[in-house]
Design a protein around this motif. Structure first.
Motif, PDB file in Angstrom:
ATOM      1  N   ALA A  50      51.507  40.188  40.851  1.00  0.00           N
ATOM      2  CA  ALA A  50      50.867  39.354  39.826  1.00  0.00           C
ATOM      3  C   ALA A  50      49.455  38.948  40.246  1.00  0.00           C
ATOM      4  N   SER A  51      49.282  38.601  41.532  1.00  0.00           N
ATOM      5  CA  SER A  51      47.926  38.165  41.904  1.00  0.00           C
ATOM      6  C   SER A  51      46.958  39.341  41.970  1.00  0.00           C
ATOM      7  N   GLU A  52      47.441  40.508  42.348  1.00  0.00           N
ATOM      8  CA  GLU A  52      46.579  41.702  42.313  1.00  0.00           C
ATOM      9  C   GLU A  52      46.182  42.018  40.860  1.00  0.00           C
ATOM     10  N   LEU A  53      47.151  41.943  39.960  1.00  0.00           N
ATOM     11  CA  LEU A  53      46.862  42.235  38.547  1.00  0.00           C
ATOM     12  C   LEU A  53      45.864  41.227  37.982  1.00  0.00           C
ATOM     13  N   GLU A  54      46.024  39.971  38.352  1.00  0.00           N
ATOM     14  CA  GLU A  54      45.128  38.933  37.848  1.00  0.00           C
ATOM     15  C   GLU A  54      43.703  39.148  38.373  1.00  0.00           C
ATOM     16  N   GLU A  55      43.630  39.529  39.658  1.00  0.00           N
ATOM     17  CA  GLU A  55      42.318  39.803  40.249  1.00  0.00           C
ATOM     18  C   GLU A  55      41.635  40.970  39.525  1.00  0.00           C
ATOM     19  N   HIS A  56      42.407  42.009  39.267  1.00  0.00           N
ATOM     20  CA  HIS A  56      41.832  43.160  38.564  1.00  0.00           C
ATOM     21  C   HIS A  56      41.406  42.781  37.151  1.00  0.00           C
ATOM     22  N   ALA A  57      42.212  41.955  36.488  1.00  0.00           N
ATOM     23  CA  ALA A  57      41.845  41.500  35.134  1.00  0.00           C
ATOM     24  C   ALA A  57      40.454  40.872  35.173  1.00  0.00           C
ATOM     25  N   ASN A  58      40.231  39.984  36.140  1.00  0.00           N
ATOM     26  CA  ASN A  58      38.935  39.316  36.237  1.00  0.00           C
ATOM     27  C   ASN A  58      37.809  40.310  36.484  1.00  0.00           C
ATOM     28  N   GLU A  59      38.096  41.345  37.277  1.00  0.00           N
ATOM     29  CA  GLU A  59      37.058  42.342  37.549  1.00  0.00           C
ATOM     30  C   GLU A  59      36.767  43.194  36.307  1.00  0.00           C
ATOM     31  N   GLU A  60      37.798  43.462  35.499  1.00  0.00           N
ATOM     32  CA  GLU A  60      37.550  44.208  34.249  1.00  0.00           C
ATOM     33  C   GLU A  60      36.641  43.388  33.319  1.00  0.00           C
ATOM     34  N   LEU A  61      36.867  42.087  33.310  1.00  0.00           N
ATOM     35  CA  LEU A  61      36.031  41.208  32.489  1.00  0.00           C
ATOM     36  C   LEU A  61      34.574  41.221  32.986  1.00  0.00           C
ATOM     37  N   GLU A  62      34.406  41.267  34.305  1.00  0.00           N
ATOM     38  CA  GLU A  62      33.043  41.388  34.854  1.00  0.00           C
ATOM     39  C   GLU A  62      32.407  42.701  34.400  1.00  0.00           C
ATOM     40  N   HIS A  63      33.182  43.773  34.401  1.00  0.00           N
ATOM     41  CA  HIS A  63      32.658  45.061  33.942  1.00  0.00           C
ATOM     42  C   HIS A  63      32.194  44.964  32.492  1.00  0.00           C
ATOM     43  N   ALA A  64      33.008  44.291  31.666  1.00  0.00           N
ATOM     44  CA  ALA A  64      32.641  44.111  30.258  1.00  0.00           C
ATOM     45  C   ALA A  64      31.282  43.401  30.178  1.00  0.00           C
ATOM     46  N   GLY A  65      31.088  42.392  31.002  1.00  0.00           N
ATOM     47  CA  GLY A  65      29.822  41.658  31.010  1.00  0.00           C
ATOM     48  C   GLY A  65      28.647  42.535  31.418  1.00  0.00           C
ATOM     49  N   MET A  66      28.858  43.376  32.432  1.00  0.00           N
ATOM     50  CA  MET A  66      27.784  44.268  32.888  1.00  0.00           C
ATOM     51  C   MET A  66      27.399  45.256  31.781  1.00  0.00           C
ATOM     52  N   LEU A  67      28.411  45.767  31.077  1.00  0.00           N
ATOM     53  CA  LEU A  67      28.144  46.718  29.990  1.00  0.00           C
ATOM     54  C   LEU A  67      27.397  46.053  28.847  1.00  0.00           C
TER      55      LEU A  67
END
Ligand code: FE
Ligand code: FE
Ligand code: MG
Length: 166
Positions: A50-67
């Motif tokens: 769960a914590s790995e998935l949550e961390e990845h979720a946050n990183e996907e959101l950062e990617h969305a911001g960069m795009l």
């Protein structure tokens, strides 16, 4: 974007904006795939997963911001309506109807592998034509490679555990 900043872009901007918006749709769907997975996952090593998935979720959101930042710099409009996430996505969304760790991990691994392909193709397109987009795409791609690796390592651990239960 500044005049000079735009002048150095040798890629077809309209086509590039479409690719970046499609990747943006992927990132939002990946965000939700991870985020909802982190909430519902059950099974061995649940907290770690769960914590790995949550961390990845946050990183996907950062990617969305960069795009989105790059889309705006290029004079485009980022996706404004979430309904477009599903119509524009490359990698799709798979509802995690089975909350057990293994199917959840498999769905996310599949998503990462798709994302790596998508960014690799965008990189090929902008190489030598748009260094800033290329830089962003490489940064995101490096994260996706790490995500895949993290999830596959958990799968390996689960596999090893299974062997010792025999
Ligand atoms: Fe991502
Ligand atoms: Fe990822
Ligand atoms: Mg990780």
């Amino acid at each position: 974007m500044g005049t000079k900043g735009r002048e150095i872009v040798k890629a077809d901007i309209k086509e590039l904006l479409e690719l970046l918006n499609k990747a943006l749709a992927d990132e939002w769907l990946a965000y939700y795939q991870y985020w909802i997975g982190s909430k519902i996952v059950v099974g061995p090593m649940r907290d770690l997963v769960a914590s790995e998935l949550e961390e990845h979720a946050n990183e996907e959101l950062e990617h969305a911001g960069m795009l989105v930042d790059r889309i705006i710099q290029l004079g485009g409009t980022p996706i404004l309506n979430p309904s477009e996430w599903q119509s524009k996505t490359n990698c799709d969304y798979e509802a995690p109807t089975d909350p057990f760790v293994i199917p959840i991990l498999k769905q996310n691994i599949k998503g990462e592998q798709c994302a790596i392909d998508v960014y690799n193709k965008i990189a090929e397109k902008v190489k030598g034509k748009d260094p800033i987009t290329l830089h962003i795409v490489y940064k995101i791609m490096a994260d996706e490679v790490e995500h895949e690796e993290d999830l596959e390592a958990i799968m390996d651990d689960l596999e090893a555990m299974k062997k010792h239960f025999k």
